[in-house]
Structure formats: C-alpha cells, structure tokens
Design a protein around this motif. Structure first.
Motif, PDB file in Angstrom:
ATOM      1  N   VAL A  97      37.641  34.827  41.923  1.00  5.95           N
ATOM      2  CA  VAL A  97      37.374  36.236  42.851  1.00  5.95           C
ATOM      3  C   VAL A  97      35.950  36.225  42.886  1.00  5.95           C
ATOM      4  N   GLY A  98      35.089  36.489  43.973  1.00  2.28           N
ATOM      5  CA  GLY A  98      33.943  36.811  44.061  1.00  2.28           C
ATOM      6  C   GLY A  98      33.586  38.230  43.760  1.00  2.28           C
ATOM      7  N   ASP A  99      32.271  38.775  44.076  1.00  2.00           N
ATOM      8  CA  ASP A  99      31.663  40.040  43.861  1.00  2.00           C
ATOM      9  C   ASP A  99      32.235  40.916  44.894  1.00  2.00           C
ATOM     10  N   ASN A 100      32.373  42.382  44.277  1.00  3.34           N
ATOM     11  CA  ASN A 100      32.572  43.452  45.324  1.00  3.34           C
ATOM     12  C   ASN A 100      33.742  43.236  46.237  1.00  3.34           C
ATOM     13  N   VAL A 101      34.894  42.538  45.611  1.00  5.04           N
ATOM     14  CA  VAL A 101      36.240  42.251  46.220  1.00  5.04           C
ATOM     15  C   VAL A 101      37.165  43.522  46.073  1.00  5.04           C
ATOM     16  N   THR A 102      37.839  43.847  47.228  1.00  6.12           N
ATOM     17  CA  THR A 102      38.790  45.079  47.058  1.00  6.12           C
ATOM     18  C   THR A 102      40.195  44.350  47.413  1.00  6.12           C
ATOM     19  N   LEU A 103      41.260  44.604  46.505  1.00  7.54           N
ATOM     20  CA  LEU A 103      42.609  44.113  46.577  1.00  7.54           C
ATOM     21  C   LEU A 103      43.424  45.558  46.568  1.00  7.54           C
ATOM     22  N   TYR A 104      44.421  45.559  47.700  1.00  7.79           N
ATOM     23  CA  TYR A 104      45.370  46.590  47.566  1.00  7.79           C
ATOM     24  C   TYR A 104      46.515  46.250  46.649  1.00  7.79           C
ATOM     25  N   HIS A 105      47.354  47.254  46.413  1.00  3.38           N
ATOM     26  CA  HIS A 105      48.753  47.009  46.012  1.00  3.38           C
ATOM     27  C   HIS A 105      49.541  45.794  46.419  1.00  3.38           C
ATOM     28  N   GLY A 106      50.124  45.008  45.564  1.00  6.73           N
ATOM     29  CA  GLY A 106      51.106  43.873  45.946  1.00  6.73           C
ATOM     30  C   GLY A 106      50.286  42.797  46.219  1.00  6.73           C
ATOM     31  N   VAL A 107      49.081  42.679  46.273  1.00  5.71           N
ATOM     32  CA  VAL A 107      48.582  41.123  46.574  1.00  5.71           C
ATOM     33  C   VAL A 107      48.579  40.108  45.821  1.00  5.71           C
ATOM     34  N   THR A 108      49.086  39.038  46.152  1.00  6.60           N
ATOM     35  CA  THR A 108      49.170  37.775  45.212  1.00  6.60           C
ATOM     36  C   THR A 108      48.012  36.844  45.801  1.00  6.60           C
ATOM     37  N   LEU A 109      47.331  36.414  44.585  1.00  2.48           N
ATOM     38  CA  LEU A 109      46.741  35.195  44.776  1.00  2.48           C
ATOM     39  C   LEU A 109      47.108  34.163  44.069  1.00  2.48           C
ATOM     40  N   GLY A 110      48.057  33.300  44.692  1.00  2.00           N
ATOM     41  CA  GLY A 110      48.894  32.524  43.893  1.00  2.00           C
ATOM     42  C   GLY A 110      48.898  31.085  44.469  1.00  2.00           C
ATOM     43  N   GLY A 111      49.878  30.439  44.001  1.00  2.00           N
ATOM     44  CA  GLY A 111      50.026  28.962  44.382  1.00  2.00           C
ATOM     45  C   GLY A 111      51.204  28.715  45.291  1.00  2.00           C
ATOM     46  N   THR A 112      51.363  27.538  45.986  1.00  2.99           N
ATOM     47  CA  THR A 112      52.367  27.101  46.625  1.00  2.99           C
ATOM     48  C   THR A 112      53.609  26.429  45.866  1.00  2.99           C
ATOM     49  N   GLY A 113      53.144  25.813  44.529  1.00  3.71           N
ATOM     50  CA  GLY A 113      54.082  25.298  44.068  1.00  3.71           C
ATOM     51  C   GLY A 113      53.891  23.664  44.177  1.00  3.71           C
ATOM     52  N   LYS A 114      53.064  23.318  45.123  1.00  4.49           N
ATOM     53  CA  LYS A 114      52.753  21.855  45.478  1.00  4.49           C
ATOM     54  C   LYS A 114      51.675  21.305  44.945  1.00  4.49           C
ATOM     55  N   ASP A 115      50.743  22.107  44.581  1.00  3.18           N
ATOM     56  CA  ASP A 115      49.522  21.720  44.024  1.00  3.18           C
ATOM     57  C   ASP A 115      49.353  21.324  42.468  1.00  3.18           C
ATOM     58  N   THR A 116      48.483  20.581  42.031  1.00  2.00           N
ATOM     59  CA  THR A 116      48.069  20.710  40.597  1.00  2.00           C
ATOM     60  C   THR A 116      46.754  20.566  40.562  1.00  2.00           C
ATOM     61  N   ALA A 133      49.437  41.508  50.885  1.00  2.00           N
ATOM     62  CA  ALA A 133      49.162  40.242  51.425  1.00  2.00           C
ATOM     63  C   ALA A 133      49.269  38.925  50.324  1.00  2.00           C
ATOM     64  N   LYS A 134      49.684  37.884  50.964  1.00  2.00           N
ATOM     65  CA  LYS A 134      49.885  36.717  50.004  1.00  2.00           C
ATOM     66  C   LYS A 134      48.847  35.581  50.493  1.00  2.00           C
ATOM     67  N   VAL A 135      47.981  35.103  49.557  1.00  2.00           N
ATOM     68  CA  VAL A 135      46.674  34.263  49.660  1.00  2.00           C
ATOM     69  C   VAL A 135      47.216  33.135  48.636  1.00  2.00           C
ATOM     70  N   LEU A 136      47.520  31.961  49.360  1.00  2.00           N
ATOM     71  CA  LEU A 136      48.491  30.846  48.589  1.00  2.00           C
ATOM     72  C   LEU A 136      47.732  29.624  48.507  1.00  2.00           C
ATOM     73  N   GLY A 137      47.645  28.887  47.529  1.00  2.30           N
ATOM     74  CA  GLY A 137      47.069  27.459  47.599  1.00  2.30           C
ATOM     75  C   GLY A 137      45.705  27.566  47.014  1.00  2.30           C
ATOM     76  N   PRO A 138      44.935  26.185  46.804  1.00  3.60           N
ATOM     77  CA  PRO A 138      43.743  26.205  46.601  1.00  3.60           C
ATOM     78  C   PRO A 138      42.643  26.238  47.860  1.00  3.60           C
ATOM     79  N   ILE A 139      42.755  27.448  48.579  1.00  5.12           N
ATOM     80  CA  ILE A 139      42.160  27.384  49.861  1.00  5.12           C
ATOM     81  C   ILE A 139      40.929  28.661  49.390  1.00  5.12           C
ATOM     82  N   ASN A 140      40.010  28.377  50.592  1.00  3.34           N
ATOM     83  CA  ASN A 140      38.749  29.225  50.450  1.00  3.34           C
ATOM     84  C   ASN A 140      38.716  30.201  51.620  1.00  3.34           C
ATOM     85  N   ILE A 141      38.269  31.550  50.938  1.00  2.00           N
ATOM     86  CA  ILE A 141      38.306  32.843  51.579  1.00  2.00           C
ATOM     87  C   ILE A 141      36.868  33.050  51.608  1.00  2.00           C
TER      88      ILE A 141
END
Length: 197
Positions: A97-116, A133-141
């Motif tokens: 997570v970079g600098d000055n990030v705002t997350l609201y309640h219930g946010v998941t920065l998670g995996g998909t279960g398919k990656d290692t 919001a759900k942000v899933l997997g080894p992706i770049n925002i």
C-alpha cells in the motif's frame, strides 16, 4: 524508533486533514481504530522482517481483536494510510500500500486463491478505495486512482482513473496534458489526450 514516531505524526496529521469529523491529532490517536491498527501493524512488521513469524502473527491477531481491522504482518504499508471507520478491512500478506491511501470499511486487499508468491495487490499513492470494494490478486492499482464502493477489481487499473462495478470497469481517465490549438475558424480548443473538449 525516530522513523516510527515521524510516521505516526504524519499519519495523525493526514487523518485530521482528510476526515472532517476529526477535531485534532489527540482525538484521532485515542479514539480512531485505524491508528491503533497501523501502530500495531508496524510493530508486527518489525518482527515479521526478522522472521519471528509467530510473535508477528500474534501481535497482528491481537490488533484485529481490538480494532476489527486485519492487516497481515507481512503487508507493506506506506505513510499516511487512513482507514475510515475501518471495521472489516482485510489486507493480505503480500499486499503493498502506497502513501496517502484512504480505505473505507469492508475493503479487502486479498488474493484469488489461484496465485502463489505475490498473491495480493499493489496499491499506488493517493488512492481512495470505497467501502466494500474487493481488490483481488497480484494486480497493480496506479497512483491517484478512485475505486467505487463494492467494486470487484481483478485487473490492473492505470494512474489517474476511476473504476466501478462488478467486475470493475474504468469510467473516467484524467487527461495527462492540455494542448491549445486553433481550428480553421480561429476558435481555440483544448485537446485532452486526443479528445476535443
């Protein structure tokens, strides 16, 4: 230790600037669960980096019990993280997570279960992620991104964009530059990335 307190001061100042309900840094420090979760995470991360995994996880779970915010001790968190309300936020082990990030309640920065290996997302600077919001997997925002409430993001999101929906789609892209030109009638137009406005 000096870095720890500098980061804490920055986090408190950032929260006061970004939350209209926050009256002062002391109130944030005492009453806001996100700051307790961030402090707890920094302590857990210290042990995690030294391969003291059990104690790191123990501290992490204790923080989760107190705040309702679960941050894996292996996650890399930048300065100025602000988690508004916070309940139900989950940040996975390989998340960054970079600098000055705002997350609201219930946010998941998670995996998909398919990656290692790298299984969780990398979040840029100055990002806002809406509640649920759900942000899933080894992706770049990218930097300066906004993600709408309850969006499910499974693909990269470029800088300066807004993404919403299930699955998330980009609905707005901020122009990189403004170029003024004159048309054949001598009227000035602004061109934003090949779009005439």
């Amino acid at each position: 230790m000096i870095k720890f307190f500098k980061s804490l001061r920055y986090d408190l100042r950032n929260a006061v600037e970004n939350d209209p309900a926050a009256r002062n840094s002391l109130e944030v420090f005492i009453l806001y669960p996100f700051i307790h979760a961030v402090i707890n995470h920094r302590i857990a991360y210290f042990f995690y980096k030294r391969k003291m995994f059990f104690i790191a996880r123990f501290i992490s779970q204790f923080g989760r019990l107190l705040t309702g915010i679960e941050i894996h001790p292996g996650a890399k968190i930048g300065k100025g993280l602000f988690i508004d309300h916070g309940m139900g936020v989950v940040i996975g082990e390989t998340a960054e997570v970079g600098d000055n990030v705002t997350l609201y309640h219930g946010v998941t920065l998670g995996g998909t279960g398919k990656d290692t290996g790298k299984r969780h997302p990398t979040i840029g600077d100055n990002v806002i992620i809406g509640c649920g919001a759900k942000v899933l997997g080894p992706i770049n925002i990218g930097n300066n991104v906004k993600i709408g409430a309850n969006a499910v993001v499974v693909n990269d999101v470029p800088n300066n964009t807004t993404a919403v929906g299930i699955p998330a789609k980009i609905i707005y892209k901020k122009p990189k530059s403004i170029i003024e030109i004159s048309d054949y009638m001598g009227k000035t137009k602004n061109i934003y990335n090949d779009m005439v406005i």
